[in-house]
Write a protein that holds these residues in place. Structure first.
Motif, PDB file in Angstrom:
ATOM      1  N   TRP A 164       0.842  -1.197   0.000  1.00  0.00           N
ATOM      2  CA  TRP A 164       0.000   0.000   0.000  1.00  0.00           C
ATOM      3  C   TRP A 164       0.873   1.242   0.000  1.00  0.00           C
ATOM      4  N   VAL A 165       0.245   2.349  -0.356  1.00  0.00           N
ATOM      5  CA  VAL A 165       0.726   3.671   0.038  1.00  0.00           C
ATOM      6  C   VAL A 165      -0.355   4.236   0.962  1.00  0.00           C
ATOM      7  N   PRO A 166      -0.192   4.106   2.287  1.00  0.00           N
ATOM      8  CA  PRO A 166      -1.158   4.735   3.194  1.00  0.00           C
ATOM      9  C   PRO A 166      -1.024   6.256   3.051  1.00  0.00           C
ATOM     10  N   ILE A 167      -2.141   6.949   2.819  1.00  0.00           N
ATOM     11  CA  ILE A 167      -2.030   8.374   2.492  1.00  0.00           C
ATOM     12  C   ILE A 167      -2.602   9.282   3.570  1.00  0.00           C
ATOM     13  N   PHE A 168      -3.833   9.046   4.000  1.00  0.00           N
ATOM     14  CA  PHE A 168      -4.336   9.908   5.071  1.00  0.00           C
ATOM     15  C   PHE A 168      -5.439   9.225   5.858  1.00  0.00           C
ATOM     16  N   ASN A 169      -5.670   9.789   7.059  1.00  0.00           N
ATOM     17  CA  ASN A 169      -6.805   9.402   7.890  1.00  0.00           C
ATOM     18  C   ASN A 169      -7.814  10.539   7.833  1.00  0.00           C
ATOM     19  N   GLU A 170      -8.938  10.242   7.213  1.00  0.00           N
ATOM     20  CA  GLU A 170      -9.952  11.280   6.999  1.00  0.00           C
ATOM     21  C   GLU A 170     -10.639  11.651   8.310  1.00  0.00           C
ATOM     22  N   LYS A 171     -10.925  12.932   8.465  1.00  0.00           N
ATOM     23  CA  LYS A 171     -11.672  13.410   9.622  1.00  0.00           C
ATOM     24  C   LYS A 171     -13.135  13.584   9.228  1.00  0.00           C
ATOM     25  N   ARG A 172     -14.006  13.479  10.203  1.00  0.00           N
ATOM     26  CA  ARG A 172     -15.427  13.641   9.954  1.00  0.00           C
ATOM     27  C   ARG A 172     -15.867  15.023  10.427  1.00  0.00           C
ATOM     28  N   PHE A 173     -16.599  15.710   9.565  1.00  0.00           N
ATOM     29  CA  PHE A 173     -17.112  17.033   9.887  1.00  0.00           C
ATOM     30  C   PHE A 173     -18.635  16.975   9.878  1.00  0.00           C
ATOM     31  N   THR A 174     -19.235  17.208  11.029  1.00  0.00           N
ATOM     32  CA  THR A 174     -20.684  17.240  11.137  1.00  0.00           C
ATOM     33  C   THR A 174     -21.096  18.647  11.540  1.00  0.00           C
TER      34      THR A 174
END
Length: 538
Positions: free
Chosen positions: A499-509
């Motif tokens: 893999w190329v791990p790229i980012f951990n997405e954040k959740r915006f509510t």
């Protein structure tokens, strides 16, 4: 949980929450709430529903034997009042709460728990979650259609359920908290048949009052819910067909309480820079990783140095800027909130010169041509273009194949078809807060099959064996050691660079000013995306 739906260790861990912290106020009962969505809900059947939109709705209509403390990944009994695990880790005995009733007024019993598990596993149900319960004795016979009852699930009395496994499984209590393990009444399922998902009957905090297809769903408070005082809200109206930009404007005017589709990308920066709007925004970490797969069976990606070079050529910080900072760069498969995440792991850092040197050593000093598959929904093509530009700096010319989600999934699941896939829009969100859920489906040998989700086609049998050993560590005093072993499994896999791990997405509510409740409830890690049971109206 993959994002076809839109994809958790018993270690108690709070998910990190940033943004404005709600003042500690006393929740108020009563009130009605409006939630908007652009698309209609496919189903409210817990055995079938498996997407971003209906996950939290189903959790508010149904209960299972286990659940999580609101806003956390701390596992606790739910319909089960308590449980015991045998010394060999093979038998779980659940003692049910007495007096819990379904929405139709009938008391829930042990027979309902047994029936619900058998229904999910039965191939006629066509549940996408059936495979989660493969460790229960009798699973193979039911899943093949040779039997309709699970020999490993017995009911000594109306309030006791015994479940025997074929092997110890440290994740089993988490599986009992999945929507797929929700308890349903047999008579309601038989009455509605395939339409049960439009006429759901559970034991949950809310019950469905009305559903005008394509227009609105109305949930009302279950006055007989077994938890005193829960839920706080009397009614939730889910308005369907609301374009996200319009929903956001309505929320700012106080006409909408929760914009279910979040903040549209085109309005994100403006919204985040608005001091008034910031008060309405909640930001939370997800059990999510966005990654690019490198098919280890396709030359020249079958060369380790080539895969390492590609890893070192990707400017992850720049990719995060492409999505307006809605993520954090990462160097490993596990997200930071997951047990086993190694904060000391350095991984393959961004270094273009070293990447070129590795390609030279691999015999590809002049670069090569390849293909990068991506889902054709914004912002995924823009991310793929950023990756394409980065790879061109080391002589790798990647042709972008921008396709519908289903076509990308098909390309990934057929060996030798897709050299590289950017997983965005389909990236992995954990079904439950345990590192095993990040291994088997997307990096383990079991996922490296036609139709599977291991699009790198990476199979390390030694690591698979270690994973099985980790899953057999069921004792509470083994949690820390188990998390350490899982961390080593993932960082060792990264030595092979599939893999190329790229980012951990954040959740915006975003929610209206009239809404109360801790911020964590609006970015709940398991009642994705919102825990409707515990929010309230000021």
């Amino acid at each position: 949980m993959h994002k076809v739906l839109k994809g958790f260790a018993l270690t108690a861990m709070a998910v990190a929450i940033s943004g404005a912290v709600q003042a500690q106020e006393t929740p108020k009962p009563g009130g009605e709430v409006i939630v908007t969505y652009q698309n209609d809900v496919a189903t409210l059947d817990p055995a079938i529903g498996y997407d971003w939109q209906n996950w939290s709705m189903i959790k508010s209509l149904f209960d299972g034997l286990m659940d999580y403390e609101p806003g956390t990944t701390n596992l606790v009994p739910d319909l089960a009042e308590r449980y015991e695990i045998s010394d060999d880790g093979m038998t779980y005995t659940f003692h049910l709460r007495e007096g819990v009733t379904f929405h139709n007024g009938r008391e829930m019993t042990a027979a309902d728990v047994k029936y619900s598990l058998e229904r999910t596993i039965n191939p006629q149900t066509q549940s996408p979650g059936a495979g989660f319960f493969s460790s229960i004795v009798g699973f193979d016979a039911v899943s093949s259609g040779d039997a309709t009852t699970l020999s490993g699930v017995t009911t000594p009395d109306d309030y006791t359920v015994e479940i025997t496994l074929s092997a110890p499984d440290a994740t089993f209590l988490h599986l009992m908290a999945l929507n797929f393990a929700s308890v349903v009444p047999k008579e309601a399922v038989e009455e509605w048949g395939r339409d049960f998902g439009k006429h759901p009957v559970g034991t949950g905090a809310f019950k469905l009052d009305d559903w005008a297809l394509g227009q609105r769903l109305t949930f009302v408070k279950n006055e007989d819910y077994y938890r005193d005082g829960i839920p706080y809200i009397d009614q939730i109206d889910f308005e369907i067909g609301q374009e996200p930009n319009v929903a956001l404007l309505r929320l700012q005017r106080g006409e909408v309480d929760i914009a279910g589709d979040g903040i549209p990308p085109a309005q994100f920066l403006q919204s985040r820079q608005d001091p008034e709007f910031q008060k309405l925004m909640v930001i939370g970490d997800q059990l999510h990783t966005g990654y690019m797969t490198l098919n280890v069976t396709i030359p020249p990606l079958d060369n380790l140095k080539v895969r390492q070079a590609i890893n070192m050529a990707i400017n992850k910080e720049r990719i995060v800027r492409v999505i307006n900072g809605r993520a954090a760069p990462t160097n490993q498969p596990l997200p930071p909130a997951m047990p086993g995440y190694d904060s000391d792991y350095e991984g393959l850092s961004y270094d273009v010169e070293q990447a070129r040197a590795l390609l030279e050593e691999a015999g590809y000093g002049d670069g090569f041509e390849t293909e990068l598959y991506v889902m054709n929904t914004d912002p995924q093509p823009r991310i793929a273009q950023a990756i394409q530009q980065d790879l061109s700096q080391i002589g790798v010319q990647a042709e972008i194949k921008s396709l519908a989600q289903a076509n990308v999934i098909a390309a990934g699941g057929e060996q030798s078809q897709a050299p590289m896939i950017w997983s965005g829009g389909m990236a992995w969100i954990a079904d439950f807060p345990d590192p095993s859920n990040f291994w088997g489906p997307i990096l383990g040998c079991e996922g490296a099959v036609p139709g599977g989700w291991n699009w790198a086609w990476y199979c390390n049998e030694e690591l698979d064996a270690r994973a099985e050993e980790a899953n057999a560590m069921v004792e509470p005093d083994q949690r820390e050691e188990r998390a350490r072993i899982w961390g080593e499994i993932f960082t060792t896999a990264m030595d092979d660079a599939p893999w190329v791990p790229i980012f951990n997405e954040k959740r915006f509510t975003v929610h209206s000013a009239r809404m109360g409740g801790d911020d964590a409830l609006y970015v709940d890690p398991v009642h994705v995306p919102v825990n409707y049971d515990y929010i309230w109206v000021k």
